[in-house]
Scaffold this motif. Sequence first.
Motif, short mmCIF file in Angstrom:
data_model
loop_
_atom_site.label_atom_id
_atom_site.label_comp_id
_atom_site.label_asym_id
_atom_site.label_seq_id
_atom_site.Cartn_x
_atom_site.Cartn_y
_atom_site.Cartn_z
N TYR A 27 28.85 61.37 -36.31
CA TYR A 27 29.91 62.34 -36.61
C TYR A 27 31.07 62.25 -35.62
CZ TYR A 27 26.38 64.35 -39.66
OH TYR A 27 25.44 64.54 -40.64
N ASP A 28 31.18 61.13 -34.93
CA ASP A 28 32.28 60.95 -33.97
C ASP A 28 33.56 60.64 -34.73
OD1 ASP A 28 33.86 60.54 -31.77
OD2 ASP A 28 33.14 58.50 -31.40
N ASP A 29 34.22 61.68 -35.16
CA ASP A 29 35.45 61.54 -35.94
C ASP A 29 36.47 62.55 -35.42
OD1 ASP A 29 36.67 60.45 -38.69
OD2 ASP A 29 37.09 62.62 -38.55
N GLN A 30 37.67 62.08 -35.08
CA GLN A 30 38.68 62.95 -34.48
C GLN A 30 39.10 64.07 -35.41
OE1 GLN A 30 39.68 62.76 -31.23
NE2 GLN A 30 38.06 61.22 -31.11
N TYR A 31 39.23 63.78 -36.70
CA TYR A 31 39.66 64.81 -37.65
C TYR A 31 38.56 65.86 -37.87
CZ TYR A 31 43.66 61.83 -38.70
OH TYR A 31 44.82 61.10 -38.59
N LEU A 32 37.31 65.40 -37.90
CA LEU A 32 36.20 66.34 -38.05
C LEU A 32 36.13 67.28 -36.85
CD1 LEU A 32 33.70 67.34 -39.57
CD2 LEU A 32 32.38 65.55 -38.45
N GLN A 33 36.31 66.73 -35.64
CA GLN A 33 36.30 67.55 -34.44
C GLN A 33 37.49 68.51 -34.42
OE1 GLN A 33 34.52 65.32 -30.75
NE2 GLN A 33 35.76 63.85 -31.88
N LEU A 34 38.63 68.04 -34.88
CA LEU A 34 39.81 68.90 -34.91
C LEU A 34 39.62 70.03 -35.92
CD1 LEU A 34 42.68 69.48 -33.96
CD2 LEU A 34 43.52 67.95 -35.78
N PHE A 35 39.01 69.73 -37.06
CA PHE A 35 38.74 70.75 -38.07
C PHE A 35 37.85 71.86 -37.50
CE2 PHE A 35 35.69 72.37 -41.20
CZ PHE A 35 36.56 72.99 -42.10
N THR A 36 36.77 71.45 -36.82
CA THR A 36 35.83 72.42 -36.28
C THR A 36 36.45 73.23 -35.14
OG1 THR A 36 34.02 70.93 -36.83
CG2 THR A 36 33.53 72.70 -35.28
N SER A 37 37.14 72.55 -34.23
CA SER A 37 37.68 73.22 -33.04
C SER A 37 38.91 74.06 -33.35
CB SER A 37 38.02 72.18 -31.97
OG SER A 37 38.99 71.26 -32.44
#
Length: 373
Positions: A27-37
Amino acid sequence: MDDFVIEFFSAVHERKLRAKENNHCNYDDQYLQLFTSSLYLAAFVSSFGASKPCPKVGHLSKLLLLNSFLRQSSVGAVNILFQFFVAVGIFFANLVDYGTSKMHPNGWRVFLGLAGVPAFVLFIGSIVITGTPTSLIECGNETAGKSTLRKIRGVDHVNAEFEQFKAASEIARQVRHPYKKTMKCSSMPTLVIGIQLQIFHQLTGIDAVMFYALGFKNDASLFTLVSIFAADKVARRILLLQACVQMFISQTAVGAILLALMTTSTLTKVQAAIVVVHVCSFVMSFAWSWGPLGWLIPSETFPLETRTAGFASAVSSNMLFTFLITRAFLSMLCNMRAFVFFFFAGWILKMGFFVLLQETKNNVPIDPMVERV
């Protein structure tokens, strides 16, 4: 949910399907992390925005809701119930998540939509709930403030405390720029303590452990009850230091076992059992210490004239670091793997040295305590 990931983060789903032995980078994905954070970034901004109307609306009104079954409880225990109900909320959210995950392909839509139900309840409650004594007094409605104070205390004779509220409100009313006052040397110790405790709240690594814990945080609500009963019987410092030792041991042990896993690829049954025990131990210690006390101690250290500004700064620090850690954690996990546990263990060690702050347990009023700090 796979349906959600396929809809919005298809590259993450494809990577997950190709993963064989290394699951750290799924799950190392910049957009996924940005969505969650992004949720916490919004909370960071709104924390400051809420600080201005807070004295007018009331920030301790939860006492009224809890008064019917907590009349004999201390204010310290009532504050800790905030963390308790957060844990309860996480438990029910996981139940809903589990149920809707079986609803293909629109389960994620139902899950996100159901979040509007408690939001609507909160909206209705914010309309009908009364103001707090201090906010009513600051607004000039002393009669309603005194009446509310009687309801909270459950007694009719509140004149002495009411006069204290009036005096403190008058002092607070004279402060035109509370944020500037919090930056003065006399206010700096309480501000540093409040902000540091909120930052350490996140640097315990609770999110790192939860990634492997597979829902063990559901049981955190049970162990938060330990803090409710111990907060006014055991020194805050003792609870925090004990938890630092327990969390440090758990983080180090889990990190060591998972480090060995990088070469062996499989855990033995004994190793797996040890990981489970240490994960549970970590969650338990966090739930009765840094989880609830990270909120309680800042609420006990700011004087009335800077309480809203100071607490807003502390809470905003929590939201900011939650955003930063959530934004970076999946990448940290991918690159550091088991060493991410040693990273947080190092911070826990530093937290232990930091907990040399003035004890806030029992019989020290907030404003005199600030003078002593």
